[in-house]
Motif scaffolding. Structure first.
Motif, PDB file in Angstrom:
ATOM      1  N   LEU A 682       0.974  -0.915   0.149  1.00 57.96           N
ATOM      2  CA  LEU A 682      -0.355   0.099  -0.004  1.00 57.96           C
ATOM      3  C   LEU A 682       0.601   0.992   0.032  1.00 57.96           C
ATOM      4  CD1 LEU A 682      -2.396  -1.041   2.651  1.00 57.96           C
ATOM      5  CD2 LEU A 682      -2.774  -1.664   0.169  1.00 57.96           C
ATOM      6  N   PRO A 684      -0.316   4.771   0.712  1.00 55.82           N
ATOM      7  CA  PRO A 684      -1.691   6.523   0.655  1.00 55.82           C
ATOM      8  C   PRO A 684      -1.375   7.378   0.034  1.00 55.82           C
ATOM      9  CG  PRO A 684      -1.421   5.248   2.534  1.00 55.82           C
ATOM     10  CD  PRO A 684      -0.003   4.957   1.133  1.00 55.82           C
ATOM     11  N   TYR A 689      -7.384   5.598  -1.389  1.00 60.96           N
ATOM     12  CA  TYR A 689      -8.734   4.980  -0.684  1.00 60.96           C
ATOM     13  C   TYR A 689      -8.543   4.182  -1.025  1.00 60.96           C
ATOM     14  CZ  TYR A 689      -9.372  10.091  -0.399  1.00 60.96           C
ATOM     15  OH  TYR A 689      -9.176  11.402  -0.117  1.00 60.96           O
ATOM     16  N   LEU A 721      -8.593  -0.826   9.683  1.00 57.81           N
ATOM     17  CA  LEU A 721     -10.410   0.281   9.669  1.00 57.81           C
ATOM     18  C   LEU A 721     -11.108  -0.047   9.909  1.00 57.81           C
ATOM     19  CD1 LEU A 721      -9.466  -1.120   5.761  1.00 57.81           C
ATOM     20  CD2 LEU A 721      -8.780   1.613   6.965  1.00 57.81           C
ATOM     21  N   LEU A 737      -6.990   6.395   3.617  1.00 58.77           N
ATOM     22  CA  LEU A 737      -6.079   5.160   4.308  1.00 58.77           C
ATOM     23  C   LEU A 737      -4.283   6.297   4.548  1.00 58.77           C
ATOM     24  CD1 LEU A 737      -5.040   2.658   1.323  1.00 58.77           C
ATOM     25  CD2 LEU A 737      -5.926   2.558   3.620  1.00 58.77           C
ATOM     26  N   TYR A 740      -4.600   6.487   8.288  1.00 62.18           N
ATOM     27  CA  TYR A 740      -4.116   5.012   9.391  1.00 62.18           C
ATOM     28  C   TYR A 740      -2.572   4.759   8.844  1.00 62.18           C
ATOM     29  CZ  TYR A 740      -9.162   3.564   9.780  1.00 62.18           C
ATOM     30  OH  TYR A 740      -9.765   3.370   9.861  1.00 62.18           O
ATOM     31  N   THR A 771      -8.637  -0.277  -3.979  1.00 61.29           N
ATOM     32  CA  THR A 771      -7.837   0.891  -4.037  1.00 61.29           C
ATOM     33  C   THR A 771      -8.019   1.984  -4.803  1.00 61.29           C
ATOM     34  OG1 THR A 771      -5.384   0.000  -4.563  1.00 61.29           O
ATOM     35  CG2 THR A 771      -6.570  -0.354  -1.827  1.00 61.29           C
TER      36      THR A 771
END
Length: 854
Positions: A682, A684, A689, A721, A737, A740, A771
Motif C-alpha cells: 500500500l 496512500p 483510498y 480500518l 488510508l 492510518y 484501492t
C-alpha cells in the motif's frame, strides 16, 4: 479558584464516579465472559455516587458444593490519553486510598483458597521511574525491590473469612483483611477491624506504614462501601545501584511518577442460574428456567479513589463525622464542576493573546465561566444546575476549540518553528532510550524537514489528538519527553495542536509536555507559559502541507495493491484437509468453506464459512461475490470436539495469511511470523483510498474491523480500518488510508476481517475490495434492496453500532435521541456518534430506527 484543591492538580485526586466518567477510561479485563448472555457477563452501572461493578460467569464448570459457578470481574481504571497517566503521584499527596464494598451476593461455600472463598485484590501499573518508556506499563514487582513489601503486582485486600452465610454483629458478610502477608481474621468487635503493613527494611524508613485497611463499623444499610484501604507511595524504597541514586525514598529523588492504570479484581462463586439445564458438551448453551435478575448477581460497590497527604491524614479522615473518608456531604457533580471550571480557566488564561476569528467565542467562554462559577458558589444549587453548568462550560470550550483546532484536511505535513527558520527532523543515528531504539527528533534546516502523517485518533478536552507517522516509523515519547522515530512501533504517542494566535501558529503538546525551541534545541516544559505574544513565539510551530511536495519514486508507484474482485473460482481451503504423521486428516468444515483470492475462514472462529455466490445488483444483474456465513454447528479447530452449537448473534470472520504452520489446521503461523505469500503493498501517497462494496442480508450485520498486519521488522505499523471512520456511496464503504498510515510503499503480509450481528441463516456478500487515487474515482454502486432492508432501514437510513459508536449513513438531516426524548446529536448526512450504553432512536427524514448500545 486557584486556592482550592482541584482534582488532578499538584497530586490531589478525588476519583468519584462522576470524575471517572469524564476523566478516565473504564474498561474490563477478559474475566467473567464465559457465556454469551449479556445478563451473566461482567458489567457496571453508575448508581448515584457509587459504581456498581457486577461479576460475570468466568467458566462453565458448575460446582454446587462450592457455591455454583466461578464468578469474576476485573474493573480497569486507565489513563484516558496514552502517556499522560491516570494520575501523577507527588510528595505532596503520596497516599492513594480506595473505598469499596466486599463482594455482595456471593454464595461461596468452600473454606479452601481465596478463589473458592471469594476475594478482592488490586493490581497497579506505572510508567517505571527506572526504565521508563510509555510503552511499558510496569507492575510493582521484584525487579524494583518489590512494591515496598508487596513482592508482586497483585495486592490482596480481603477475602471471605467463613463459608457463605456467616454474618458479623452488624449483619455483614464475614471477611478477613490482608495483614503482614497473612490474613487478619476479624472475629472481634466491629471496630477491631484494622490491617496494618509496615515492612521494615523493605520500605524507605522503618517507621513508615506501607498499607492500611479498615472495615468501617457500619452496616450495609448505612453505607454501601464498608472497607477503606490506602497505599503509601512515599514508603517506596529507592533501589540502590550504580545507575540509580541511593536515596531513602524514590519520591525524594524523582519528585513524581505516573500511574498508568489500576485494576480492581474480584472473584467468588454464585449459583447464577437456578434449575440448571446444562449441556456439558456445549457449555456456552447454558439456559435456565429460573435465572437470577441482574441485581441478584454478585457485585462490588466502588465509592472513590483519593490521594492524601499522609497515612495519618487518611486514618484521621475515617470518622462518622467525616462520613468515613467522604468529607463534607456535597453533590458529586459539584466537584466535577470545580474541575471543569479549572480547565476552562486554563484555556482562558492560555489564549489571552489570541487574535483570530474566535473573539466572540472567547468572550462567550468567559461569560459562561463566570455564570457557572456562580452556580458553584450557590449554597443550594441542585444536581440539574450543576449538570447544566458543566454542559455549558464544556460546550463553550468546545466551541472555542473549534476555532483553534487544526483544519480537518491536516494529513501530511512539515512541522516548522513559528519563525519558519528550522523544522522538525529525525537525526540519522539511532539511540536507545527507555524501552525504545529509534532516531531522536530535533530541530534543523528546513531542507532536512521530515514530513509526517497526522493520524487522528480521538479527542482531548475538545482538541483532536493525533499520532504522527513517517515512512520510516512512528513517533513515540520517552518518559523525559524525548521524541523518537521508531520502526514498526505500535504505541505511537498522542499529540494535540492548538492555534494560539489565530494566525496558524500552534502549540505542540504530547503527554504532559509542551515543546519549544531553545536556540537550535527542541526542549520541553510542563505548562504553556503565561507570557505576552512575543514571549510565546519559541513555543509555537507552523504546520505546513507536505503532500503536494511528495514525489513518489517509480518503485513507490509500482506493484501496489489494486483489488480483490472475487470473480475467480473458489479453491479448497488448505486448512481443512492435510496429512499428519502420514495419515490424511479431513476437517469437519472441508467442503463447506473455500478460499477466494486468498481469503478463507478465520480458524479462531471455527463457525466461519467462506464461499462464492451471486447477489443481484440494483438493476437485477447477478454479481459474483464472496459470501461469508456462520455454520450452525462446528468442530474445534483441531477436531478434538465435534458438533459444537453456534450461539446467535455471532461474528464470523475471515483471513488472508501465509506462514510456517506446525500443521495444516493451525490457527496461526508458528511464532506469529507470516511469510509473503499473501503480501500486498500500500502507498496512500499514490492510491489513497480503499473501498469495499458489501451488503448483509440482515441490516444489523457490520464489518467490525479490517486488519492489515506488517512484515516482521516492517517500518510502519499495522492498522485496522474501523466502520466508524468510513464514508459511504450506496453500498460502497470507503476509507482514507492516510488516517492510518503514512505515504511511502509499505508491505502488509496478512489481512483479517471480523464482523458483527449475524443471526441464523445470515450472510455478508462482498462484490469487491479496491484501492483508488481520489474520492471521485470511487463508484457509487448498490445491491438489490431486500424486504428486510426496507423494514429495518427505512429506505435511505442505515444505522450500525460498533462498540459504543452509533454509525448513521444517510443523505438526510436528522438526530439521535434517548428513549426519553433527549436529543444526543443532530446531523446532516453521515455521522459517527459515541454514546453511553442505552437504547437510542435515530431519525433521518421520515425514517426511524431503534438501536441498543451495550
Amino acid at each position: 479558584m486557584a486556592q482550592r484543591q482541584i482534582h488532578g492538580v499538584n497530586g490531589y485526586y478525588n476519583w468519584t464516579p462522576a470524575q471517572l466518567e469524564i476523566g478516565a477510561k473504564m474498561e474490563f479485563g477478559n474475566e467473567g465472559t464465559a457465556v454469551k448472555n449479556e445478563d451473566y457477563r461482567r458489567s457496571y452501572v453508575v448508581d448515584g455516587d457509587y459504581i456498581r461493578s457486577y461479576l460475570g460467569v468466568h467458566n462453565t464448570n458448575y460446582e454446587p458444593e462450592k457455591g455454583g459457578f466461578l464468578m469474576r470481574n476485573r474493573f480497569d481504571i486507565k489513563e484516558k490519553i496514552a502517556g499522560e497517566g491516570l494520575m501523577t503521584i507527588t510528595p505532596a499527596f503520596p497516599v492513594l486510598a480506595l473505598k469499596a464494598s466486599t463482594i455482595k451476593n456471593s454464595e461461596s461455600k468452600a473454606e479452601g483458597g481465596t478463589k473458592d472463598k471469594g476475594s478482592f485484590w488490586v493490581e497497579m501499573r506505572w510508567y517505571s521511574p527506572y526504565e521508563g518508556g510509555t510503552s511499558v506499563k510496569e507492575n510493582f514487582g521484584d525487579a524494583y525491590g518489590g512494591m515496598w513489601g508487596f513482592n508482586q503486582k497483585s495486592m490482596d485486600i480481603f477475602a471471605c473469612q467463613f463459608a457463605w452465610g456467616e454474618k458479623d454483629a452488624l449483619g455483614r458478610d464475614s471477611l478477613e483483611l490482608k495483614y503482614n502477608g497473612d490474613w487478619n481474621r476479624l472475629t472481634g468487635t466491629p471496630d477491631s477491624t484494622w490491617a496494618i503493613l509496615a515492612n521494615g527494611d523493605k520500605q524507605a524508613k522503618k517507621e513508615d506504614t506501607t498499607y492500611l485497611a479498615h472495615r468501617i463499623p457500619v452496616s450495609f444499610d448505612e453505607d454501601k462501601s464498608d472497607v477503606v484501604m490506602a497505599w503509601n507511595f512515599a514508603a517506596i524504597k529507592d533501589t540502590a545501584t550504580a545507575e540509580r541514586l541511593e536515596s531513602m525514598r524514590l519520591l525524594e529523588r524523582l519528585g513524581s511518577f505516573k500511574l498508568q492504570s489500576i485494576y480492581l479484581c474480584y472473584i467468588c462463586r454464585a449459583d447464577t442460574l437456578k434449575n440448571i439445564i446444562y449441556d456439558a458438551e456445549n457449555p456456552s448453551s447454558i439456559v435456565s428456567a429460573d435465572p437470577k435478575n441482574k441485581e441478584d448477581m454478585p457485585y462490588v460497590d466502588i465509592k472513590w479513589l483519593k490521594t492524601f497527604r499522609s497515612m495519618a491524614e487518611f486514618k484521621e479522615s475515617l470518622t462518622a463525622e467525616n462520613n468515613w473518608g467522604d468529607g463534607e456531604k456535597v453533590n458529586p457533580q459539584k466537584d466535577v464542576l470545580n474541575t471543569v471550571l479549572w480547565e476552562a480557566e486554563k484555556v482562558i488564561k492560555g489564549f489571552q493573546n489570541y487574535m483570530g476569528d474566535a473573539d466572540n467565542a472567547y468572550a462567550s467562554l468567559k461569560e459562561i465561566h463566570a455564570k457557572a462559577d456562580g452556580v458553584y458558589n450557590k449554597v443550594d444549587a441542585t444536581t440539574e444546575e450543576y449538570l447544566a453548568a458543566i454542559e455549558e462550560v464544556n460546550a463553550a470550550v468546545a466551541e472555542f476549540y473549534s476555532f483553534v483546532n487544526p483544519t480537518e484536511d491536516l494529513v501530511y505535513n512539515y512541522i516548522r518553528t513559528s519563525d519558519g527558520s528550522v523544522s522538525l527532523y529525525a537525526l540519522s543515528d539511532e539511540v536507545t532510550k527507555d524501552s525504545y531504539t529509534g532516531r531522536p527528533l530535533a530541530l534543523g534546516a528546513n531542507e532536512s524537514a521530515m514530513p509526517l502523517t497526522f493520524v487522528p485518533v480521538g479527542e482531548n478536552n475538545g482538541l483532536v489528538t493525533y499520532n504522527l507517522k513517517g515512512k520510516d516509523g512512528v513517533v513515540v515519547q520517552c518518559t523525559d519527553g524525548t521524541l523518537l522515530l521508531v520502526n514498526g512501533a505500535s504505541d505511537a504517542a498522542s499529540f494535540t495542536f492548538a492555534d494560539r494566535d489565530g494566525f496558524g501558529l500552534f502549540d505542540m503538546k504530547c503527554g504532559s509536555y509542551y515543546y519549544y525551541k531553545s536556540g537550535y534545541e527542541l526542549k520541553t516544559v510542563d505548562e504553556f507559559p503565561d507570557t505576552d505574544y512575543e514571549g510565546m513565539q519559541p513555543y509555537l510551530f507552523q504546520i505546513e502541507d507536505a503532500l503536494s511536495s511528495y514525489v513518489p519514486s517509480d518503485d513507490e508507484k509500482t506493484g501496489l495493491f489494486e483489488a480483490w474482485e472475487f470473480n475467480g473460482e473458489a479453491e479448497d481451503d488448505p486448512g481443512t484437509k492435510g496429512t499428519i504423521n502420514g495419515a490424511e486428516l479431513v476437517m469437519g468444515e472441508h467442503g463447506q468453506t473455500f478460499m477466494l483470492d486468498g481469503w478463507r475462514m478465520q480458524r479462531w472462529r471455527m463457525w466461519s464459512r467462506v464461499n462464492k455466490d451471486t447477489y443481484k445488483d440494483a438493476e437485477g444483474e447477478d454479481l459474483q461475490c464472496l459470501k461469508l456465513t456462520a455454520a450452525d454447528t462446528y468442530d474445534s479447530f483441531d477436531g478434538t470436539s465435534l458438533g459444537n452449537v453456534t450461539t446467535y448473534p455471532t461474528s464470523p470472520s475471515m483471513r488472508r495469511e501465509g506462514g510456517v504452520f506446525t500443521n495444516f489446521y493451525d490457527r496461526d503461523p508458528e511464532g506469529g511470523v507470516r511469510d509473503e505469500s499473501c503480501m500486498i503493498s500500500l502507498n496512500p501517497g499514490v492510491r489513497r483510498y480503499i473501498a469495499m462494496k458489501c451488503k448483509g442480508t440482515n441490516p444489523e450485520i457490520t464489518v467490525d474491523k479490517f486488519n492489515f498486519l506488517q512484515q516482521v521488522n516492517g517500518l510502519n505499523s499495522e492498522f485496522a480500518l474501523n466502520l466508524s471512520d468510513a464514508e459511504m456511496k450506496g453500498d460502497v464503504y470507503y476509507w482514507d488510508l492516510l488516517r492510518y498510515v503514512s505515504v511511502g510503499k509499505t508491505n502488509y503480509v496478512s489481512q483479517y476481517m471480523s464482523t458483527q450481528g449475524f443471526q441464523q441463516g445470515d450472510a455478508l456478500y462482498i462484490d469487491w475490495i479496491r484501492t483508488y487515487e481520489t474520492v471521485d474515482d470511487i463508484p457509487s454502486e448498490s445491491f438489490a434492496t431486500g424486504v428486510r432492508d426496507m423494514q429495518a432501514d427505512g429506505g435511505d437510513l442505515k444505522v450500525f453500532v460498533t462498540g459504543r459508536t452509533i454509525n448513521v449513513f444517510t443523505s438526510e438531516s436528522g438526530a439521535i435521541y434517548t428513549v426519553d426524548g433527549t436529543c444526543v446529536s443532530e446531523f446532516e448526512g453521515t455521522v459517527h456518534e459515541t454514546v453511553r450504553p442505552g437504547i437510542y432512536i435515530v431519525r433521518a427524514g421520515a425514517a426511524v430506527k431503534k438501536v441498543i448500545v451495550r
